[in-house]
Design an enzyme around this catalytic site. Structure first.
Site, PDB file in Angstrom:
ATOM      1  N   HIS A  78       0.061   4.353   6.542  1.00 52.43           N
ATOM      2  CA  HIS A  78      -0.849   3.206   6.375  1.00 52.43           C
ATOM      3  C   HIS A  78      -1.182   2.609   7.732  1.00 52.43           C
ATOM      4  O   HIS A  78      -0.520   2.875   8.744  1.00 52.43           O
ATOM      5  CB  HIS A  78      -0.213   2.148   5.466  1.00 52.43           C
ATOM      6  CG  HIS A  78       0.937   1.412   6.092  1.00 52.43           C
ATOM      7  ND1 HIS A  78       1.032   0.049   6.088  1.00 52.43           N
ATOM      8  CD2 HIS A  78       2.050   1.852   6.754  1.00 52.43           C
ATOM      9  CE1 HIS A  78       2.139  -0.331   6.692  1.00 52.43           C
ATOM     10  NE2 HIS A  78       2.780   0.743   7.106  1.00 52.43           N
ATOM     11  N   CYS A 109      -6.503  -0.869   6.604  1.00 53.30           N
ATOM     12  CA  CYS A 109      -5.742  -0.155   5.568  1.00 53.30           C
ATOM     13  C   CYS A 109      -6.629   0.651   4.619  1.00 53.30           C
ATOM     14  O   CYS A 109      -6.420   1.853   4.417  1.00 53.30           O
ATOM     15  CB  CYS A 109      -4.852  -1.125   4.802  1.00 53.30           C
ATOM     16  SG  CYS A 109      -5.726  -2.331   3.768  1.00 53.30           S
ATOM     17  N   HIS A 146      -3.723  -4.727   0.380  1.00 53.56           N
ATOM     18  CA  HIS A 146      -3.222  -3.670   1.262  1.00 53.56           C
ATOM     19  C   HIS A 146      -3.041  -2.392   0.448  1.00 53.56           C
ATOM     20  O   HIS A 146      -2.658  -2.433  -0.715  1.00 53.56           O
ATOM     21  CB  HIS A 146      -1.893  -4.067   1.902  1.00 53.56           C
ATOM     22  CG  HIS A 146      -1.485  -3.164   3.026  1.00 53.56           C
ATOM     23  ND1 HIS A 146      -2.062  -3.216   4.273  1.00 53.56           N
ATOM     24  CD2 HIS A 146      -0.570  -2.154   3.081  1.00 53.56           C
ATOM     25  CE1 HIS A 146      -1.518  -2.300   5.060  1.00 53.56           C
ATOM     26  NE2 HIS A 146      -0.615  -1.644   4.363  1.00 53.56           N
TER      27      HIS A 146
END
Length: 320
Positions: A295, A236, A283
């Site tokens: 993402h 990420c 994240h």
């Protein structure tokens, strides 16, 4: 009741109980696909925290190494200057000693020797003290840098030890990934869901944000790869770092550090190119406008376009 009859009755009852329990036990042996999917998502979420910790330490080690290298460059010339000054002071002391003895004899034999000797010795003493002061200043500066370098070296040694610990942790992570992949095979028939390259229209956005957004769209379909920042795969924070690197901006490869490097904004201020943080800063995603983010989701999945509310956002940041 005779003991033999009691024993026989106990065996019959026990056998009946086993017969009633066994089928239920067998029926509950295998979890459902829904339960396995929930297990995959929970394990992936926990694993991502470990991966981001690994990324953070790597970033810290990079900074420490750079600082140590800068100090080493500064220490070199300083040590040379100190050595040269020490040699000058030694030579001056030797000369003063030799000339002082000769001039003392000359002063005893000459008419104006006393005054001449005092003047000469005073000048030599002044020069010696001047050199000594310069040496003291340089030595102090050198010691300051040595102390700083010692602190950096100690930090580097500590972080290197931590990196070794994380290397062992990395093997454990890879083991957990293998387990996840096996579970995914049970649910989906494959360890990874291969993504497709984005073929739609990429939004036209001006400036550096537009470059970062375009990069992210072109990364759609590439696999999630642990601790990677491209070009063949991303995690990420690796994706957001790579996207903004393509726009000429440097972001650390860690979600928490990216939050600290960006300017906090509210949701109402969101613009394409901003970062969106989730899952207790483990994240991060790139906002691309129209309520969407791009993402790298989790192990076994690929970079994708999703709703900004795919999870509950816990912060927003603007780069630059």
């Amino acid at each position: 009741m005779p003991s033999a009859r009691i024993l026989l009755r106990s065996l019959v009852l026990t056998g009946l109980a086993v017969g009633l329990i066994a089928p239920a036990t067998v029926a509950q042996a295998e979890p459902s696909a829904a339960e396995l999917t929930q297990q995959i998502n929970k394990s992936s979420s926990e694993l991502e925290k470990v991966i981001e910790s690994y990324n953070k330490l790597n970033e810290q080690i990079k900074v420490t190494k750079a600082t140590a290298a800068q100090l080493a460059v500064k220490l070199g010339p300083l040590e040379q200057q100190a050595t040269q000054s020490r040699a000058e002071v030694t030579a001056l002391a030797t000369k003063a000693y030799k000339q002082g003895n000769l001039r003392t004899a000359d002063a005893l034999l000459g008419d104006d020797g006393a005054e001449s000797l005092l003047d000469r010795l005073g000048t030599l003493d002044y020069l010696a003290r001047d050199r000594e002061q310069r040496l003291a200043d340089l030595t102090a500066s050198q010691q300051q840098y040595i102390d700083q370098k010692a602190r950096v070296d100690a930090t580097l040694a500590k972080q290197t030890a931590q990196a070794k610990e994380l290397e062992a942790g990395k093997k454990k992570i890879e083991g957990e990934i293998s387990k996840l992949n096996e579970t995914r095979r049970k649910v989906y028939g494959t360890a990874s869901n291969a993504g497709s390259k984005y073929t739609g229209k990429i939004p036209a956005i001006d400036g550096d944000a537009g470059k970062a957004v375009t990069f992210a769209y072109n990364a759609i379909g590439k696999p999630y790869v642990f601790a990677a920042d491209g070009p063949n795969g991303y995690d990420c924070s690796g994706l957001t770092s790579a996207a903004w690197r393509a726009a000429g901006q440097s972001l650390p490869h860690n979600a928490e550090m990216q939050r600290d490097r960006t300017t906090p904004i509210s949701r109402s201020q969101l613009q394409a190119g901003d970062l969106v943080f989730y899952n207790n800063l483990s994240h991060v995603a790139l906002y691309v406008g129209s309520g969407k983010v791009i993402h790298a989701p989790q192990v076994g999945e690929s970079v994708t376009l999703a709703s900004v509310d795919m999870m509950t956002p816990q912060g927003f940041g603007r780069v630059g």
